[in-house]
Scaffold this active site. Sequence first.
Site, PDB file in Angstrom:
ATOM      1  CB  ALA A 220      -0.891  -0.008   1.248  1.00 20.14           C
ATOM      2  N   GLY A 222       0.412   1.365  -3.314  1.00 21.66           N
ATOM      3  CA  GLY A 222       0.380   0.619  -4.569  1.00 21.66           C
ATOM      4  C   GLY A 222       1.342   1.070  -5.659  1.00 21.66           C
ATOM      5  N   GLY A 223       2.361   1.830  -5.276  1.00 21.40           N
ATOM      6  CA  GLY A 223       3.310   2.311  -6.293  1.00 21.40           C
ATOM      7  C   GLY A 223       4.054   1.189  -6.996  1.00 21.40           C
ATOM      8  CE  LYS A 304      12.143   0.151   3.338  1.00 21.35           C
ATOM      9  NZ  LYS A 304      11.685   1.035   2.273  1.00 21.35           N
TER      10      LYS A 304
HETATM   11  C1  SAM Z   1       7.080   2.120   2.301  1.00 22.39           C
HETATM   12  S1  SAM Z   1       5.438   1.557   2.335  1.00 22.39           S
HETATM   13  C2  SAM Z   1       5.274   0.728   0.809  1.00 22.39           C
HETATM   14  C3  SAM Z   1       5.055   1.628  -0.372  1.00 22.39           C
HETATM   15  C4  SAM Z   1       4.725   0.866  -1.604  1.00 22.39           C
HETATM   16  N1  SAM Z   1       5.872   0.043  -2.072  1.00 22.39           N
HETATM   17  C5  SAM Z   1       4.334   1.771  -2.754  1.00 22.39           C
HETATM   18  O1  SAM Z   1       5.033   1.796  -3.750  1.00 22.39           O
HETATM   19  O2  SAM Z   1       3.292   2.439  -2.653  1.00 22.39           O
HETATM   20  C6  SAM Z   1       5.488   0.251   3.454  1.00 22.39           C
HETATM   21  C7  SAM Z   1       4.205  -0.514   3.622  1.00 22.39           C
HETATM   22  O3  SAM Z   1       4.492  -1.690   4.365  1.00 22.39           O
HETATM   23  C8  SAM Z   1       3.335  -2.013   5.120  1.00 22.39           C
HETATM   24  N2  SAM Z   1       3.753  -2.955   6.178  1.00 22.39           N
HETATM   25  C9  SAM Z   1       4.481  -2.736   7.283  1.00 22.39           C
HETATM   26  N3  SAM Z   1       4.648  -3.884   7.979  1.00 22.39           N
HETATM   27  C10 SAM Z   1       4.012  -4.849   7.263  1.00 22.39           C
HETATM   28  C11 SAM Z   1       3.819  -6.243   7.443  1.00 22.39           C
HETATM   29  N4  SAM Z   1       4.350  -6.885   8.487  1.00 22.39           N
HETATM   30  N5  SAM Z   1       3.131  -6.904   6.499  1.00 22.39           N
HETATM   31  C12 SAM Z   1       2.592  -6.289   5.429  1.00 22.39           C
HETATM   32  N6  SAM Z   1       2.732  -4.968   5.228  1.00 22.39           N
HETATM   33  C13 SAM Z   1       3.436  -4.263   6.122  1.00 22.39           C
HETATM   34  C14 SAM Z   1       2.828  -0.678   5.602  1.00 22.39           C
HETATM   35  O4  SAM Z   1       1.431  -0.786   5.899  1.00 22.39           O
HETATM   36  C15 SAM Z   1       3.113   0.232   4.385  1.00 22.39           C
HETATM   37  O5  SAM Z   1       1.963   0.343   3.585  1.00 22.39           O
END
Ligand code: SAM
Length: 352
Positions: A220, A222-223, A304
């Site tokens: 999320a 969704g990029g 990270k």
């Molecule tokens: C940096 S954002 C991702 C952005 C995404 N790649 C984009 O392009 O829009 C990190 C995401 O990891 C999710 N997240 C964090 N811990 C998680 C977990 N254990 N399982 C699934 N999603 C997780 C968060 O809800 C967040 O939406």
Amino acid sequence: MLNQLLLYCRSGFENECAAEAMAKAEAVGLAGFVKAKPRQGWVLLNLYQQDGALPLQQQPFNQWIFARQWVACLPLLNQLPVTDRITPIVDAVKQLPLCGTVQIETPDTNEGKSVQSLTRKISAPLIQALKKAGCLTNKENSQKPTLHVFFISGTSVLVGISPANNHSPWTMGIPRLRLPKQAPSRATLKLEEAWHTFIPKPQWDQQLAPEMTAVDLGAAPGGWTWQLVRRGIKVYAVDNGPMAEDIMATGLVEHVRADGFTYQPKQAVDWLVCDIVDKPARVTAMVSRWLTQGWCKATIFNLKLPMKQRWQAVVQAKAALMDALQQANLSYQIQIRQLYHDREEVTVYIGP
Ligand SMILES: C[S@@+](CC[C@H](N)C(=O)[O-])C[C@H]1O[C@@H](n2cnc3c(N)ncnc32)[C@H](O)[C@@H]1O
């Protein structure tokens, strides 16, 4: 003559780039030292051996993590006369082999930006003078080395070469990507840059083909999913957070509200991608499980790096991944790179 290897890096990552440079030199039996100032966006590896930068450039550039570009360079040209910078630059370049193209560059910093009006102005007359002096081929030739003219300031310049087909093809090592209007987040550019970096363009149709399937962990809004969908790939988007509505409307995305670290696919997929912010050790253990269980064929994920010991963290992560693959008798290639669109992180590709 070419005893120095100039490495461009992200501002703030000079120590990591310096540590990497020393490790690479040691690995080919070269001794030297690194000069690196904080936040200058480049480091200089000085080798004691004559032309010491050249054996390093025979190693694959794609195995470097923090260096965006590498240039085997001549001693610094300092105190260039502001009335004629071109003559001393051309005189220095005459010592280098014939080059097929030239990149006129600056550090990727605010100081670097302040020199860019000069580099824009000097570019055409400098290229003309280099051609006239026989330093550059008349027509661009990608089989010959690239000449780099790196303006640290208006009066200090490093000149040198990077080898054909074993360097970053982009000026300053930075791909110029445009943020697509429809993409749900800026993070989309990380996955696009990763593809440009790790997958040769002629292989895109084969490696990123429609009808393929992918799991996107931490998807999320969704990029990354958007990039996959744009290639016609069916995506299982795993995240408890909401996905952008437009992307769900494509019919190619299934939103799975689950924990990315425990989620298991019902069937093996072609791609696993992951952009979850968590400890590198946790992410590498999870990805290793996917690869060794055969749940995916290839993967791109981010590690990270909020910690102090960033170089050590990346070295440990790479060793853990290689270990896991070796124990499972899997022969994959691993590439790790701090992409231009990465901030406190690196991107890992593991694939065929
Ligand atoms: C940096 S954002 C991702 C952005 C995404 N790649 C984009 O392009 O829009 C990190 C995401 O990891 C999710 N997240 C964090 N811990 C998680 C977990 N254990 N399982 C699934 N999603 C997780 C968060 O809800 C967040 O939406």
